[in-house]
Design a protein around this motif. Structure first.
Motif, mmCIF file in Angstrom:
data_model
loop_
_atom_site.group_PDB
_atom_site.id
_atom_site.type_symbol
_atom_site.label_atom_id
_atom_site.label_comp_id
_atom_site.label_asym_id
_atom_site.label_seq_id
_atom_site.Cartn_x
_atom_site.Cartn_y
_atom_site.Cartn_z
ATOM 1 N N ILE A 1 35.934 38.834 36.530
ATOM 2 C CA ILE A 1 35.608 40.192 37.270
ATOM 3 C C ILE A 1 37.102 40.497 38.611
ATOM 4 O O ILE A 1 37.795 41.093 38.927
ATOM 5 N N ALA A 2 37.256 38.777 39.162
ATOM 6 C CA ALA A 2 38.819 39.418 40.270
ATOM 7 C C ALA A 2 39.885 40.382 38.917
ATOM 8 O O ALA A 2 40.831 41.064 40.109
ATOM 9 N N SER A 3 40.745 40.038 38.290
ATOM 10 C CA SER A 3 41.619 40.139 37.626
ATOM 11 C C SER A 3 41.059 41.791 37.469
ATOM 12 O O SER A 3 41.966 42.670 37.205
ATOM 13 N N LEU A 4 39.598 42.218 36.362
ATOM 14 C CA LEU A 4 39.584 43.764 36.579
ATOM 15 C C LEU A 4 39.784 44.460 37.781
ATOM 16 O O LEU A 4 40.033 45.868 37.812
ATOM 17 N N ARG A 5 39.232 43.811 39.203
ATOM 18 C CA ARG A 5 39.307 44.287 40.192
ATOM 19 C C ARG A 5 40.675 44.509 40.891
ATOM 20 O O ARG A 5 40.707 45.680 41.423
ATOM 21 N N ARG A 6 41.266 43.301 40.916
ATOM 22 C CA ARG A 6 42.613 43.345 41.358
ATOM 23 C C ARG A 6 43.110 44.951 40.323
ATOM 24 O O ARG A 6 44.560 45.310 40.498
ATOM 25 N N SER A 7 43.834 45.096 38.825
ATOM 26 C CA SER A 7 43.897 45.959 38.181
ATOM 27 C C SER A 7 43.508 47.518 38.744
ATOM 28 O O SER A 7 44.675 48.412 38.764
ATOM 29 N N LEU A 8 41.789 47.861 38.662
ATOM 30 C CA LEU A 8 41.487 48.764 39.584
ATOM 31 C C LEU A 8 42.065 48.701 41.109
ATOM 32 O O LEU A 8 42.461 50.307 41.281
ATOM 33 N N ARG A 9 42.416 48.254 41.284
ATOM 34 C CA ARG A 9 43.006 48.707 43.253
ATOM 35 C C ARG A 9 44.960 48.937 42.614
ATOM 36 O O ARG A 9 45.316 49.731 43.409
ATOM 37 N N LYS A 10 45.392 48.630 41.924
ATOM 38 C CA LYS A 10 46.672 48.152 42.110
ATOM 39 C C LYS A 10 46.762 50.274 41.140
ATOM 40 O O LYS A 10 47.727 50.819 42.018
ATOM 41 N N TYR A 11 45.886 50.865 40.987
ATOM 42 C CA TYR A 11 46.021 52.234 40.833
ATOM 43 C C TYR A 11 45.109 53.311 41.444
ATOM 44 O O TYR A 11 45.827 54.164 41.822
ATOM 45 N N SER A 12 44.245 52.577 42.010
ATOM 46 C CA SER A 12 43.246 53.435 42.733
ATOM 47 C C SER A 12 43.961 53.653 43.932
ATOM 48 O O SER A 12 43.350 54.888 45.230
ATOM 49 N N GLU A 13 44.921 52.480 44.513
ATOM 50 C CA GLU A 13 45.353 52.326 45.816
ATOM 51 C C GLU A 13 44.935 51.926 47.190
ATOM 52 O O GLU A 13 44.843 52.052 47.878
ATOM 53 N N THR A 14 43.321 51.828 46.766
ATOM 54 C CA THR A 14 42.012 51.882 48.181
ATOM 55 C C THR A 14 41.385 50.756 48.221
ATOM 56 O O THR A 14 40.883 50.459 48.624
ATOM 57 N N GLY A 15 41.011 50.678 46.625
ATOM 58 C CA GLY A 15 40.079 49.406 46.906
ATOM 59 C C GLY A 15 39.419 49.255 45.101
ATOM 60 O O GLY A 15 39.875 50.288 44.142
ATOM 61 N N SER A 16 38.502 48.819 45.215
ATOM 62 C CA SER A 16 37.584 48.519 43.842
ATOM 63 C C SER A 16 36.256 49.270 43.894
ATOM 64 O O SER A 16 35.677 49.459 44.592
ATOM 65 N N TYR A 17 35.569 49.256 43.095
ATOM 66 C CA TYR A 17 34.683 50.212 42.339
ATOM 67 C C TYR A 17 33.459 49.091 42.163
ATOM 68 O O TYR A 17 32.385 49.971 41.605
ATOM 69 N N ILE A 18 33.614 47.997 42.098
ATOM 70 C CA ILE A 18 32.813 47.198 41.232
ATOM 71 C C ILE A 18 31.831 46.252 42.563
ATOM 72 O O ILE A 18 33.228 45.698 43.418
ATOM 73 N N ARG A 19 31.040 46.016 42.826
ATOM 74 C CA ARG A 19 29.884 45.915 43.353
ATOM 75 C C ARG A 19 29.749 44.644 43.627
ATOM 76 O O ARG A 19 28.981 44.350 41.969
ATOM 77 N N THR A 20 29.503 43.525 44.133
ATOM 78 C CA THR A 20 28.645 42.094 44.068
ATOM 79 C C THR A 20 26.957 42.299 44.160
ATOM 80 O O THR A 20 26.954 42.126 45.645
ATOM 81 N N PHE A 21 26.143 41.559 43.583
ATOM 82 C CA PHE A 21 24.727 41.415 43.995
ATOM 83 C C PHE A 21 24.942 39.768 43.939
ATOM 84 O O PHE A 21 24.866 39.506 43.124
ATOM 85 N N SER A 22 25.046 39.340 45.606
ATOM 86 C CA SER A 22 24.779 37.534 44.859
ATOM 87 C C SER A 22 23.468 37.770 44.216
ATOM 88 O O SER A 22 21.831 37.886 44.385
ATOM 89 N N SER A 23 24.108 36.033 43.654
ATOM 90 C CA SER A 23 23.602 35.480 42.428
ATOM 91 C C SER A 23 21.891 36.500 41.922
ATOM 92 O O SER A 23 22.202 35.894 40.459
ATOM 93 N N ARG A 24 22.853 37.627 41.028
ATOM 94 C CA ARG A 24 22.705 38.511 40.384
ATOM 95 C C ARG A 24 23.046 39.015 39.637
ATOM 96 O O ARG A 24 23.194 39.224 38.015
ATOM 97 N N GLY A 25 24.418 39.878 40.068
ATOM 98 C CA GLY A 25 25.347 40.282 39.129
ATOM 99 C C GLY A 25 26.467 41.249 39.514
ATOM 100 O O GLY A 25 25.937 41.061 41.312
ATOM 101 N N TYR A 26 26.901 42.299 38.550
ATOM 102 C CA TYR A 26 27.672 43.267 39.686
ATOM 103 C C TYR A 26 27.653 44.339 38.905
ATOM 104 O O TYR A 26 26.655 45.438 37.716
ATOM 105 N N TRP A 27 27.557 45.418 39.516
ATOM 106 C CA TRP A 27 27.393 47.349 39.155
ATOM 107 C C TRP A 27 28.910 48.101 39.574
ATOM 108 O O TRP A 27 29.516 47.357 40.183
#
Length: 538
Positions: free
Chosen positions: A76-102
């Motif tokens: 997930i960290a690698s995926l977020r970095r790839s998105l930030r590299k292209y979007s230039e603003t941030g990640s679109y993947i949110r973390t829900f502690s102990s549950r998952g991601y969206w």
């Protein structure tokens, strides 16, 4: 109720994900992702706006394979970095502690982006793949670097130092504000090139200013983690570099990997042990055996390649293979593919024969070196003729290389390009080389120990001179192109492309001028490298 099917193309932020084509686009530019990262993104996209559980994500990216939760976090960290590299603003993947991601159309404000001039450095990580059996060590390193500014992971060759360091770097890059920079020192020839290599990775062209002063001045304004990988052959220079940077900065941490401690000021050393093997005696079920990290890695790698499944009847043999290989991760990865083509008892028998022949030749050195050499020789003996030729030729490259460059070097074998690509695929499946993505290119990389082993074979086979000549001519073409592009590309982009190739130029010149090579070719290499020498103040 009819279940809602996701559309074939899913939009989020500036991205378009084509599910059937498995392609992610940002505008007209394709975003390159590893297979696991793509599987995770597709699973999140199919339920965009909803929480996807960790179990569902495991099933999507690692079907039928039991792995540790840390692999999900790292991917997930690698995926977020790839998105930030292209979007230039941030990640679109949110973390829900102990549950998952969206996956959301809104930026995750919890994932800050460092937009300074050095921000691109934290994306230049080699492909990590799935990490098995090192979750405790990764956690220990993260705890240690949180309270110590200089930490060195020390261990034998092939034990997984780089894997642990990369996993930590990716987690820090994803979850902390630090600029994270990975510097591979394995490809540099001597201690005088340590500081220029760091400056090149950071994109610093210091002119007449002392390069270490320039690096320290830039880093003094950063909150950063520097990862210096493979330091043992330049240990004094690295120790000096660490002492100076830590003295001149307040918010920089350094993580090193080495086969020996740096002996630098305030260094915290973490020794990396082999993977755990079940103790002798007793009978284990497959589930019990996989509770130990060595069998877990061996079976996991075989499962990834060909859906291998450990049966209870093979547990004893698998454990004995792990014990024979001392729980060394590199050795285990090299033989994993053999479990798909022959019974485990045959694999163990052939391995024992290889050890006996090595020891019979009077091989000196610690047992762990016998293990690694035996495994490399055994793995090499199983290669096809084309795979063996390509492996030997690949050793001429000091770092990652493109298929086009390799085609230039293996020309003496009269292999068709299709044969070379088939050989590369075979070597990848047998864990003799790895793949990493750089910009829009796929690059190949040999592990340090595998490269050294193959280089000896290249020389012993009488192919070294021809391969060196072909390599030098290839490097000449690269830098003739660089000379032309210097007036066509922005200065910073040109520097970023070619500064990291300085070791290739040095290697070609050394062969051509000082190793009975080709004097005329050597002079051409020196001349065509003048623009780069000037930029690097060398």
């Amino acid at each position: 109720m009819v279940s809602r099917q996701p559309p074939d193309v899913i939009h989020f932020g500036p991205f378009r994900l084509h599910l059937k084509l498995r392609r992610l686009l940002c505008g007209e530019e394709e975003v390159r992702l590893g297979n696991r990262a793509m599987e995770l993104l597709m699973a999140l996209a199919r339920k965009k706006g909803e929480v996807v559980t960790k179990k569902d994500l495991f099933d999507a990216a690692w079907p039928g394979i039991f792995i540790e939760e840390g692999n999900l976090k790292v991917t997930i960290a690698s995926l977020r970095r790839s998105l930030r590299k292209y979007s230039e603003t941030g990640s679109y993947i949110r973390t829900f502690s102990s549950r998952g991601y969206w996956l959301s159309d809104q930026l995750d404000e919890g994932m800050p982006y460092d937009g300074n001039v050095l921000g691109s450095a934290n994306t230049q990580f080699p492909d990590l793949g799935t990490v098995i059996g090192r979750s405790d060590e990764i956690a220990e390193v993260r705890r240690t670097i949180a309270v110590n500014r200089l930490t060195t992971i020390v261990g034998a060759g092939g034990i997984g130092k780089t894997t642990v360091a990369l996993a930590v770097a990716q987690l820090v890059a994803s979850n902390e504000k630090d600029l994270v920079t990975f510097i591979d020192l394995s490809r540099i020839a001597g201690e005088e090139f340590v500081i220029p290599s760091l400056a090149a990775v950071l994109g610093i062209s210091s002119g007449s200013q002392d390069r270490l002063d320039a690096v320290s001045s830039i880093l003094a304004r950063q909150t950063a983690l520097l990862v210096l990988d493979t330091c043992e052959h330049v240990i004094n220079a690295v120790a000096h570099l660490c002492d100076v940077i830590l003295a001149r900065t307040k918010s920089v941490r350094i993580l090193c990997t080495s086969r020996q401690a740096l002996r630098a000021k305030n260094e915290r050393v973490l020794w990396l042990a082999p993977l755990r093997v079940p103790p002798p005696g007793g009978s284990l079920t497959s589930e019990e055996a996989l509770g130990y990290s060595a069998p877990k890695l061996l079976v996991g790698r075989a499962s990834e390649v060909g859906n291998y499944r450990l049966e209870d009847r093979d547990v004893g043999t698998i454990v004995e293979i792990c014990r024979s290989l001392d729980g060394l991760p590199l050795a285990l990865e090299l033989i994993a593919s053999q479990l798909l083509v022959k019974p485990a008892t045959d694999v163990l028998g052939e391995l024992d024969d290889r050890f006996a022949s090595l020891i019979g030749r009077g091989h000196e050195g610690p047992p762990r070196q016998w293990t690694l050499l035996a495994t490399l020789e055994w793995s090499y003996a199983l290669l096809t003729e084309s795979e063996a030729a390509v492996l030997r030729a690949s050793s001429i490259f000091a770092g990652p290389f493109e298929a086009g460059a390799l085609l230039r070097v293996v020309g003496l074998h009269d292999l068709d390009p299709a044969d070379v690509f088939d050989a590369l695929a075979g070597l990848r499946s047998k864990s003799m080389l790895s793949i990493e993505h750089s910009s829009n290119e796929i690059r190949y990389r040999l592990l340090d120990s595998t490269r050294a082993f193959a280089a000896n074979l290249l020389e012993a086979s009488g192919e070294l001179e021809d391969a060196s000549a072909a390599y030098a001519r290839y490097v000449l073409d690269v830098f003739e192109k660089a000379k032309i592009e210097q007036s066509q590309l922005p200065a910073q982009l040109w520097y970023a492309i070619y500064a990291i190739r300085v070791e290739e130029l040095r290697k070609a010149i050394t062969w051509a001028l000082y190793q009975n090579g080709d004097t005329l070719l050597g002079l051409k290499l020196v001349a065509t490298g003048l623009p780069l020498w000037h930029e690097l103040c060398l």
